[in-house]
Enzyme design. Sequence first.
Site, mmCIF file in Angstrom:
data_model
loop_
_atom_site.group_PDB
_atom_site.id
_atom_site.type_symbol
_atom_site.label_atom_id
_atom_site.label_comp_id
_atom_site.label_asym_id
_atom_site.label_seq_id
_atom_site.Cartn_x
_atom_site.Cartn_y
_atom_site.Cartn_z
ATOM 1 N N HIS A 195 0.851 -1.191 0.000
ATOM 2 C CA HIS A 195 0.000 0.000 0.000
ATOM 3 C C HIS A 195 0.885 1.238 0.000
ATOM 4 C CE1 HIS A 195 -3.187 -2.768 1.863
ATOM 5 N NE2 HIS A 195 -3.385 -2.647 0.547
ATOM 6 N N GLU A 224 1.145 -4.834 11.089
ATOM 7 C CA GLU A 224 0.689 -3.448 10.883
ATOM 8 C C GLU A 224 1.512 -2.615 11.849
ATOM 9 O OE1 GLU A 224 -1.705 -2.361 8.792
ATOM 10 O OE2 GLU A 224 -2.979 -4.077 8.326
HETATM 11 O O1 0X9 Z 1 -6.436 -4.359 4.529
HETATM 12 C C1 0X9 Z 1 -5.271 -4.735 4.373
HETATM 13 O O2 0X9 Z 1 -4.822 -5.084 3.304
HETATM 14 C C2 0X9 Z 1 -4.363 -4.769 5.563
HETATM 15 N N1 0X9 Z 1 -4.526 -3.587 6.351
HETATM 16 S S1 0X9 Z 1 -4.082 -2.126 5.834
HETATM 17 O O3 0X9 Z 1 -4.501 -1.194 6.796
HETATM 18 N N2 0X9 Z 1 -2.529 -2.052 5.802
HETATM 19 O O4 0X9 Z 1 -4.592 -1.925 4.531
HETATM 20 C C3 0X9 Z 1 -4.682 -5.969 6.407
HETATM 21 C C4 0X9 Z 1 -4.611 -7.298 5.733
HETATM 22 C C5 0X9 Z 1 -4.848 -8.422 6.724
HETATM 23 N N3 0X9 Z 1 -5.068 -9.679 6.181
HETATM 24 C C6 0X9 Z 1 -4.232 -10.760 6.332
HETATM 25 N N4 0X9 Z 1 -3.053 -10.614 6.804
HETATM 26 N N5 0X9 Z 1 -4.661 -11.949 5.963
HETATM 27 ZN ZN ZN Z 2 -1.598 -1.901 4.057
#
Ligand code: 0X9
Ligand code: ZN
Length: 709
Positions: A179, A382
């Site tokens: 991202h 995160e």
């Molecule tokens: O939504 C996402 O892609 C991730 N959070 S973010 O705030 N960085 O956009 C979380 C993804 C979590 N899913 C897995 N790790 N399976």
């Molecule tokens: Zn992200």
Amino acid sequence: MKIFKIYILLLILLIPEFLFSQVYSKLKILNVTDETIKFLAYSGLPLEETYYNKFDNSMELIVDEKQYELIKKKGIQYIEVIDDVVKWFLNKNNQSKQVFYKTKSELPKGFIYGSMGGYPKINEFISMLDTMAILYTDFVKSKESIGKTYEGRDIYLIKISNYKNNKEKDKILFTGLHHAREGASLTSLLYYMFYILENYERDSIIKFLLDNKEFYFIPMLNPDGYAYNQLTNPDGGGMWRKNRTPYGNEFGVDLNRNYGYMWGYDEVGSSSQPSYITYRGPEPFSENETKAIKKLCESNSFVSAINYHTYGNLIVYPWGYTNLQPPDVNWYRYISSKIVKKINYKYGNAYETVGYKTNGDSDDWLYGDNKSKNKIFAFSPELGSSTDYFWATIDRIEPIAKEAMCINNFISLYSGAYIDSVCIKGENFICSNDTSIVAIQLMNGGLREVDSCIIQISTTDTNLILINNKLMVNHIKAFDVSDTVFYRISFKKNTPFGYTAKYKLMLNYNGLPYQKDLSITKINDKPVNYESFDITQENNKILLKWTTNYEMRHNGFFIDKKSNNQNYLQIGYISSKGELGGLYTFLDFPKEAGYYTYRIRTYDNNEPKYTPEKNIYFKLYPYRYSLFQNYPNPSNPETTISFYLPYRTKLELSIYNVLGKKIKTIVDNYYEEGLHNVKVNLSDLPSQVYFYELKTNDYREVKKLILVK
Ligand code: 0X9
Ligand code: ZN
């Protein structure tokens, strides 16, 4: 009029997005219901950066202008927390810069703060990669491009390992910037790369890792999205998330929704609409960035992968597409719980951490697809707290990088065979001159099997005797414990109680050394150390006999006895012979035949201690002198005379005739206590009636004997 409006609307839609300076706001949604969540999710609202607060039933989320309108229209209750988050970041970052540049930090030397609010611009990023390759030729392979983005930028991979050895190594993949607006995912990786390169000699963990692992770094997976943020917000804080591939009039795919495992499973947390920030793309792996990762994973067998994101202080692992736990949840929890002891993070699957589902994310494919490649234990930490938001202020870049370093080190250590604990099952003391048998089990917390492990026990302490000093543990499965193995240790005789000796276990497995320092203390837990304790019947007595080689803190022995199912009664007491102990005997004279049980009782600080019980079946012999009738009687010419003596004594056994004249002395000697049978031959005497007499100094008895030839 109507037509005019539609025309203007069309015009607006056709104008490239970057001509508008998009405003993003942070809202706190109140009175959250399932309906609200559904509405937000299905409207493609970025629930990803949302944190649900169960105490006041609210959630905070970040919205662009369009989304803001949607919420207003729907009549959802909210409070505006930040009207323009980019401005808010710039402001905040400016304030912290003033303090920050005055304080000293201990950064890796090669790591430099970028000119984009502390974050590097793309050219600064590339020059850092080149610096690494120039300075650390033994450890870094020059950057290689693993693919080109839609806009033609290279996606760079940098491999780091100790290339001076050519061992087979465990491969670990690190990515940042899935991202584009998650700057700390990039800086934390750059920080780590420089740290490990600069600290091979200084940090034993890093040395171990570089010697045994090969790290694959892709710090900037989404350069197009990042370049876009650089363009719109050259001082940092840009809010673009996706890449920049155009789809119709919209731009960008959420790379973390574009992977091919359970892609498009549902519309929750992943959108089929190109306008949404969680747009998953027209098909799995439609994007060059995810294609590059796919190819890399198919040609290298990675043990694990860490895909960095911001923010939330979370360690996220599969699944994303469902609320269910992955099959290896026990290992995921095991390692995560170790990490969160060091840093203040929470862990769980997507639903347990970020609070929503995501389909088509990197981790689900890395972990879940076991056909086109092996299973890769993937994580999406995160980084940064909720106050750090997407772009942490410059003073937070280093603290966050240190948290990432902790995550990297832990996961890397466990990405292979890794014995992380030695469990001592026995007691770590020795009593008296006993030998202590120490039972141990090894835990392999790592993701690969331990083929075999040699354990060497060594000490420099001359008081310690290692009875066996080499053990072998065969095969420990990944994330499992070994069989129990034993070793024996004792102390030299004159070692005082309370003495602690140090010794070492050296484990050698899969070519890896591991050392565990242990100690053992000579303590006396027992007041008496018994060498033996036996009971035997001797005639009408029971003899208790025990030996000790050490006695302390007690005065003597209480002898307890019980018969059949009765209670124990104390039947005697014998004083201790002192610290060195010795041989003790005790005689019991039961009055009746029967089954008896004995034990010896001593006291240690008023607490009774018992020997094991000893049982005996006691046979009662007539207790007095007895002379039995000879047999056979009449005899011809041989007969047997039996008698019983209550104790050892001198006796005379003689034959008399009817006139009372002694004819023959058969026995004149000492005899032991008990029953005796004496064979007598009377062939030299005529057939007749005789008498035989048993005589001792305190007893005399006579019986008749008939000889018939
Ligand atoms: O939504 C996402 O892609 C991730 N959070 S973010 O705030 N960085 O956009 C979380 C993804 C979590 N899913 C897995 N790790 N399976
Ligand atoms: Zn992200």
